[in-house]
Enzyme design. Structure first.
Site, mmCIF file in Angstrom:
data_model
loop_
_atom_site.group_PDB
_atom_site.id
_atom_site.type_symbol
_atom_site.label_atom_id
_atom_site.label_comp_id
_atom_site.label_asym_id
_atom_site.label_seq_id
_atom_site.Cartn_x
_atom_site.Cartn_y
_atom_site.Cartn_z
ATOM 1 N N GLU A 27 3.847 -7.177 6.122
ATOM 2 C CA GLU A 27 2.389 -7.506 6.373
ATOM 3 C C GLU A 27 2.251 -9.036 6.260
ATOM 4 O O GLU A 27 2.460 -9.070 5.422
ATOM 5 C CB GLU A 27 1.744 -6.537 5.456
ATOM 6 N N ASN A 72 -3.575 -2.624 5.180
ATOM 7 C CA ASN A 72 -4.763 -3.102 5.132
ATOM 8 C C ASN A 72 -5.317 -4.215 5.989
ATOM 9 O O ASN A 72 -6.832 -4.613 6.347
ATOM 10 C CB ASN A 72 -4.717 -3.477 3.468
ATOM 11 N N ASN A 172 -4.824 2.290 9.615
ATOM 12 C CA ASN A 172 -4.183 1.861 8.497
ATOM 13 C C ASN A 172 -5.169 2.849 7.423
ATOM 14 O O ASN A 172 -6.650 2.184 7.451
ATOM 15 C CB ASN A 172 -4.102 0.749 7.602
ATOM 16 N N GLU A 173 -4.487 3.495 6.514
ATOM 17 C CA GLU A 173 -5.632 3.815 5.092
ATOM 18 C C GLU A 173 -6.868 3.511 5.511
ATOM 19 O O GLU A 173 -8.110 3.063 4.717
ATOM 20 C CB GLU A 173 -5.334 3.440 4.556
ATOM 21 N N TYR A 244 2.836 5.387 -3.617
ATOM 22 C CA TYR A 244 3.382 5.036 -4.805
ATOM 23 C C TYR A 244 3.598 4.870 -5.851
ATOM 24 O O TYR A 244 2.570 6.272 -6.064
ATOM 25 C CB TYR A 244 2.661 3.015 -4.424
ATOM 26 N N GLU A 292 4.695 4.379 4.298
ATOM 27 C CA GLU A 292 4.291 3.619 3.240
ATOM 28 C C GLU A 292 5.079 4.360 2.015
ATOM 29 O O GLU A 292 4.417 5.278 1.785
ATOM 30 C CB GLU A 292 2.815 3.174 2.638
ATOM 31 N N GLN A 349 7.299 -3.185 0.760
ATOM 32 C CA GLN A 349 7.535 -4.021 2.366
ATOM 33 C C GLN A 349 9.085 -4.338 2.032
ATOM 34 O O GLN A 349 9.742 -3.548 1.810
ATOM 35 C CB GLN A 349 6.364 -5.112 1.859
#
Ligand code: AHR
Length: 501
Positions: A27, A72, A172-173, A244, A292, A349
């Site tokens: 990212e 993000n 994304n999200e 996560y 992710e 990542q």
């Protein structure tokens, strides 16, 4: 010493392992791109400014696909800023990470880097501040052969051949209140449906990933998935999952059990997809993109102190210890145990930002502890995942109930004639004897037993001491009369490799 038993058979398969489950993620965030993969002043930089030492590590990991440019970040990104002559590219405020973005690296540079890394690109479009129009133009710029406004612009930038990116994230999200341009499930689902239609009209060969919930702990999970898919089920190919974990309470046993929750997450999302499939009388089964996953918590407090609008600040730089590597190992086993539905996964990542590979600006690059389970999965976990029956002593966890001391799965690469057992011993104090009945595998012998362990569960690798935690071979693993016996040290990651004589 306690004993755990596993059994698995050549024909009892979970499913084909899609190599893309060993994907990763870069990212525009912190030092992932700038001073991570790209550092023109570095002594190892190549003609394009990419660090060769980092590329060597990425190639070692055999990363099949890399998600880019966010995260993000993508929700406020104008892809046009990152193409064309570098000296004319705008500097922008990145509102996601409140950093300065110079746009020195954009889509064409990243595609060049991915080629050098032997990876495909999983591209993302901005669903926060933009939508259909920018997405269709971006697909045209990247994938159309030429003779149109946007494809000719690419050619004028020196990229004659289209990139032909196959896989695209639709934002994304988008359920997250922190997301620039966050949406309700209905708003997102409608936009995903119409944008998917238009993107596939530009290039019908592409595959699309709709945003699922940003975590299974979101209040709107799993209604988000159901509502979104009600709008766009037939137009998309995958739905995303993000997860996560962190050991915030210092409870290692609970931390190591989190992968059980990850499996529940996968099962719930698959069930929600199948509910919508049934509701729509659809013939299509939607697959999952776990795009992710990782451990992320060490850097949280530090990141709250970071000054605003810096260029490439050192953010999300978790330094991983042994127990983190074991959790990553358990998470990877969870992905393999659901290889029939999870077809894409990205360790988030890849470089510097919650990453297996770390760099010093102008200095060395090194492998974090989590590098190793990811490496072993990617290199040895190919072929099919086998349904692996585990019978092991358990411990009680307040959230997950009975948690087995042994986490394990076996994979079978028919072409290479290899079988691999991935196993984590969750016991904090004691080694575990692993027994496996290998009579269904009469021609196979043990070729290697790799172990990752350390007497201190908080041991880390650093730039100065990059080899504190690294795998070693264990030679006591025996196979007699079809019975495999291996000793799994306390708190260890294990890879038992078998090959045909
Ligand atoms: O990987 C770091 C961030 O975590 C990503 O930008 C976002 O998608 C997630 O919340």
């Amino acid at each position: 010493m306690q004993t755990a038993r596993i059994s698995f058979y050549p024909d009892n398969r979970i499913g084909e392992i899609d190599p893309r489950i060993y994907g990763s993620f870069i990212e525009h965030l912190g030092r992932a791109v700038y001073n991570g993969i790209y550092e023109p002043e570095h002594p190892t930089a190549d003609e394009d400014g990419f660090r060769r030492d980092v590329l060597d590590f990425v190639r070692e990991l055999r990363v099949p696909i890399v998600r880019y440019p966010g995260g993000n970040f993508v929700s406020g990104y104008n892809w046009e800023d990152g193409v064309g002559p570098r000296d004319q590219r705008p500097r922008r405020l990145d509102l996601a990470w409140r950093s300065l973005e110079t746009n020195a690296v954009g889509v064409n540079e990243f595609a060049a880097w991915a080629r050098k890394a032997n990876s495909e690109v999983m591209m993302a479009v901005n669903f926060g501040t933009r939508g259909i129009d920018a997405a269709r133009e971006f697909v045209e710029y990247c994938n159309h052969r030429g003779g149109t406004k946007w494809s000719d612009l690419r050619i004028s930038h020196g990229i004659r051949e289209p990139h032909r990116f196959q896989l695209w994230n639709l934002g994304n999200e988008m359920d997250g209140p922190w997301q620039v341009g966050a949406k309700t499930a209905d708003e997102y689902g409608r936009l995903a449906c119409e944008t998917a239609k238009v993107m596939k009209a530009v290039d019908e060969s592409i595959e699309l990933v709709a945003c699922g919930s940003s975590a299974r702990t979101m209040d709107t999970f799993p209604q988000w998935e159901a509502t979104v898919l009600d709008h766009c089920y037939e137009r998309v190919d995958y739905i995303s999952l993000h997860q996560y974990f962190g050991n915030r309470t210092g409870d290692t046993r609970h931390f190591l059990a989190e992968s059980v929750g990850m499996e529940d997450f996968i099962k719930t999302v698959a069930a929600t997809c199948d509910f919508i499939k049934a509701k729509k009388r659809s013939k299509k089964t939607l697959m999952l993109s776990f795009d992710e996953w990782n451990v992320w918590y060490h850097s949280n407090a530090q990141d709250r102190k970071i000054e605003l609008w810096q260029f490439a600040p050192a953010m999300l730089e978790d330094i991983y210890n042994l127990e983190d590597a074991l959790v990553v190992g358990c998470m990877m086993i969870a992905l393999l145990k659901h290889a029939d539905r999870v077809k894409i996964a990205c360790l988030a990542q890849l470089v510097n930002v919650i990453a297996p590979i770390m760099t010093e600006n102008g200095g060395s690059a090194w492998r974090q502890t989590i590098f190793y389970p990811y490496l072993h999965g990617s290199v040895f976990g190919r072929g099919v995942a086998l349904r692996t029956e585990v019978s092991a002593p358990c411990y009680e966890d307040s959230e997950f109930g009975d948690v087995p001391l042994l986490e394990a799965v076996a994979t079978f690469d028919e072409a290479a004639e290899t079988v691999t057992i991935f196993a984590v011993n969750r016991d904090l104090e004691n080694a575990l004897r692993l027994e496996a009945d290998l009579r269904p595998w009469p021609d196979y012998r043990v070729s290697e037993h790799i172990v990752l362990e350390h007497s201190d569960k908080f041991a880390t690798n650093t730039a100065g001491e990059p080899q504190t935690v690294q795998p070693h071979s264990c030679c006591e693993t025996a196979l007699n009369d079809g019975q495999l016996t291996a000793i799994l040290p306390k708190l260890s990651w294990n890879v038992v490799r078998l090959s045909r004589r």
